[in-house]
Every structure is written in structure tokens, then in C-alpha cells.
Design an enzyme around this catalytic site. Structure first.
Site, PDB file in Angstrom:
ATOM      1  N   ASP A 113     -64.723  -5.108  -6.405  1.00 54.86           N
ATOM      2  CA  ASP A 113     -65.402  -3.829  -6.483  1.00 54.86           C
ATOM      3  C   ASP A 113     -66.911  -4.116  -6.575  1.00 54.86           C
ATOM      4  OD1 ASP A 113     -65.654  -0.978  -6.937  1.00 54.86           O
ATOM      5  OD2 ASP A 113     -66.120  -1.507  -9.015  1.00 54.86           O
TER       6      ASP A 113
ATOM      7  N   ASP B 261     -69.849  -1.498  -7.644  1.00 48.60           N
ATOM      8  CA  ASP B 261     -70.598  -0.911  -8.757  1.00 48.60           C
ATOM      9  C   ASP B 261     -69.992  -1.303 -10.100  1.00 48.60           C
ATOM     10  OD1 ASP B 261     -72.929   0.811  -8.958  1.00 48.60           O
ATOM     11  OD2 ASP B 261     -72.051   1.805  -7.205  1.00 48.60           O
TER      12      ASP B 261
END
Ligand SMILES: [Mg+2]
Length: 347
Positions: free
Chosen positions: A27, A29
Site C-alpha cells: 500500500d 499512503d
């Protein structure tokens, strides 16, 4: 390699995770960057993991930017990446739409450049108006400049009976200045106007995981994320292992309260966790032990009964607490008081 069956405590690994798994599905952020800046230890840890032979892929629910733009951003931060290393929910939803429409079909695109590029990549033709004869509506995050009229356009088309697709339904999106409404909030606007339900592609749903595996060819993937209800649940739904890092939106108390589908295989502070093995959490009577810490449930509370002397790793204490909390919670989420035990870790 899958630890799905024993999700009542974090798993151990005798080998470094970057050797135990062939591909990290990261991922962005809260894991690699936050508010545009690199997360602490991300740049050097990813470089070392890659040098050790691990393939790195970046998986984001954000449909606004193209893979080219995301790869450029990563490279600028010191994480060299090409567009084929980036998988977005725009790509996942474009495949979902393409599977259901004839080649070359027109699609009313409500979103940003990332969505339009992904639709064209699948041979679909993005159009702007409900009157342009679209065969479906697809909605992705449009950023702060998204005009209100775009939601009206989607509503007209959906009320005429067109199928509706959404890249993802994250209600919020982190920005450098705080928390902003995400695509899930925009989807709610259209839902209120139409009473319809979109088909959704993004994490934690299977279309996103499928897109990621198709594009990376991963045999033994490890999902790496900061969010329980997208990254970790997506790994759970896909039947693959996951590493939660505490550099983003999830804190220790939320991890302890997690229901089974939100429990990661491993937990670590940050991306340095990719480069090491993971300690075993051992049952000890009705308690759990890890790295000199002992955790148990006593009188309706989660407690640390034993702490190591100087040099103990608070993360091991958290792992022991996870085992005690998750075992106690069974198929639900742990509702015990955890505040004091968490405070004692000083994480
Ligand atoms: Mg995140």
C-alpha cells in the site's frame, strides 16, 4: 505459506520476510509515503528488500493518478519504480467493466485521468455526458477539483438504468492538510440521488487482489499495509499473508480489537519489518509469551504480566497482547479494556 487457519495470534517466521515471500504488494499512503513525503525507513528498507531479490509492487485504491504519475512520485522520493510496478483501483474497475461490456463500449467516466487511461487500456471509450450513449457509469476519485455537475451526470445515467461501477469506496482520503472526503463519500452522493448500488473493485474486494496478482505474477505475495479494513481484509479475502505496519492509520488499540478478517499475519513498526524474521508467540498456560513479555486476560482486562529488562522490544509485547486479545475474542472483536496494557508498551 498461508496462516489463515491460525489467525488467533501473529505468526512467526524463521526467515526474513523478503526471503520468505517473492513479491511485496505494498500500500502507498501510510506505508511508503504520507502527505507526499517518504515514511521513515521506507526508502532504505525497500532498497534492501529489492536488492535481496524481492519484487516490489505498489497497490493503491486511489484512482486519480495514472501509474506513470505514481511511479514518478515514488522515484522522486528515492523509491525507483516504473508504471508496471503500480496497480490502481482504476485498473481493477476497468477490467471489471470490460468483462461485462462489448469491446469499444462507451463508458461515462466520473473521475480523473487515472480512470480514463485505465478504461482506454481495456479498449473502452470514456465519455463525459449521459447523453453520449454510454453503456455503463464508472466512478473514481476525482480530487478537489471535481465539479458537482459530474455527480448529476452519473445520476442521470444510472436512473436511465445503466450499470454503475466504482473504483473503491474509501470514505476518506488523507492529505497534507488533514482528512478529506474520499471516493466513498462521492459514491454516497450518487447513491442518495439514485437509490442504486455500485459494483466496487478496490481493496478489500477480490477484483483488486485479482488485478494485482494478474499484473505481478506473484506466486508467494505478502500484502503490506497500514489499514485493517482495506489492506489486511483484502489479503484475508484473497487468502494471502499480510504485514501490518504502524506508520499509518492503525494504532495498537485498534489492532487488539480487530475481528478475524482484520488480523494481519505479522505486525511491525515500519518497513524494516520486511528485512527480518518474525518472533514466535508461544502459549504459556493461559497466557502468551513473546520476547520476554507475557500477556493474558485477567478479570476482564488485557494485562502484561511480565516485561523484559532493558532492551526488550515493545513490538514483542504487542504481539503477545494480540494473541491474548484475539484468542479471547474468538470470531468477534476483542472488547476487553486494553488501555493500560497498551500504555505500558510505550509504542
Ligand atoms: Mg494506506
Amino acid at each position: 505459506m498461508s496462516h489463515q487457519h491460525q489467525r488467533s495470534r501473529p505468526a512467526g517466521s524463521g526467515t526474513a520476510l523478503n526471503e520468505a515471500y517473492d513479491t511485496a504488494l505494498l500500500d502507498l499512503d501510510g506505508v511508503v509515503y504520507a502527505g507526499g513525503e517518504a515514511v521513515a525507513y521506507a526508502v532504505e528498507s525497500l532498497a534492501e528488500a529489492r536488492a535481496g531479490g524481492m519484487r516490489l509492487a505498489y497497490v493503491t485504491n486511489n484512482a486519480l493518478r495514472t501509474p506513470d504519475a505514481v511511479a514518478e512520485h515514488l522515484t522522486r522520493l528515492g523509491v525507483p519504480a516504473g508504471p508496471s510496478d503500480v496497480i490502481t483501483s482504476a485498473q481493477a474497475v476497468a477490467r471489471l467493466v470490460a468483462d461485462r461490456l462489448p469491446p469499444g463500449a462507451r463508458v461515462l467516466a466520473i473521475g480523473g485521468e487515472g480512470l480514463r487511461v485505465a478504461l482506454r487500456e481495456r479498449g473502452l471509450e470514456p465519455v463525459d455526458s449521459a447523453d453520449d450513449d454510454p453503456a455503463a457509469v464508472v466512478q473514481g476519485y476525482g480530487g478537489p477539483d471535481m465539479a458537482w455537475g459530474r455527480f448529476a451526470e452519473a445520476s442521470y445515467a444510472i436512473r436511465r438504468g445503466l450499470p454503475w461501477f466504482a473504483s473503491n469506496t474509501d470514505l476518506t482520503i488523507p492529505s497534507a492538510r488533514g482528512i478529506a472526503p474520499g471516493n466513498g463519500a462521492a459514491v454516497e452522493v450518487v447513491r442518495i440521488a439514485t437509490g442504486a448500488e455500485p459494483q466496487v473493485a478496490g481493496k478489500p474486494l477480490p477484483p483488486m487482489h485479482r488485478e494485482t496478482v494478474l499484473r505481478t505474477g506473484a506466486q508467494r505475495p505478502l500484502v503490506v499495509g497500514d489499514r485493517l479494513d482495506t489492506d489486511i481484509e483484502g489479503a484475508f479475502n484473497g487468502g494471502v499473508d499480510s504485514l501490518l505496519v504502524l506508520t499509518g492509520v492503525t494504532d495498537a488499540a485498534q489492532l487488539l480489537a480487530a475481528p478475524p478478517q482484520h488480523r494481519p499475519t505479522y505486525v511491525d513498526r515500519d518497513l524494516r519489518g520486511l528485512l527480518t524474521g518474525q518472533p514466535e508467540v508461544e502459549p504459556a498456560g493461559d497466557a502468551y509469551r513473546c520476547g520476554g513479555w507475557t500477556a493474558a486476560v485477567r478479570g476482564g482486562r488485557l494485562v502484561l504480566e511480565d516485561a523484559p529488562g532493558d532492551g526488550g522490544d515493545a513490538l514483542d509485547g504487542l504481539r503477545a497482547l494480540c494473541a491474548a486479545a484475539w484468542t479471547s475474542a474468538g470470531p468477534g472483536g476483542c472488547e476487553l479494556e486494553t488501555e493500560k496494557a497498551v500504555a505500558r508498551l510505550g509504542l
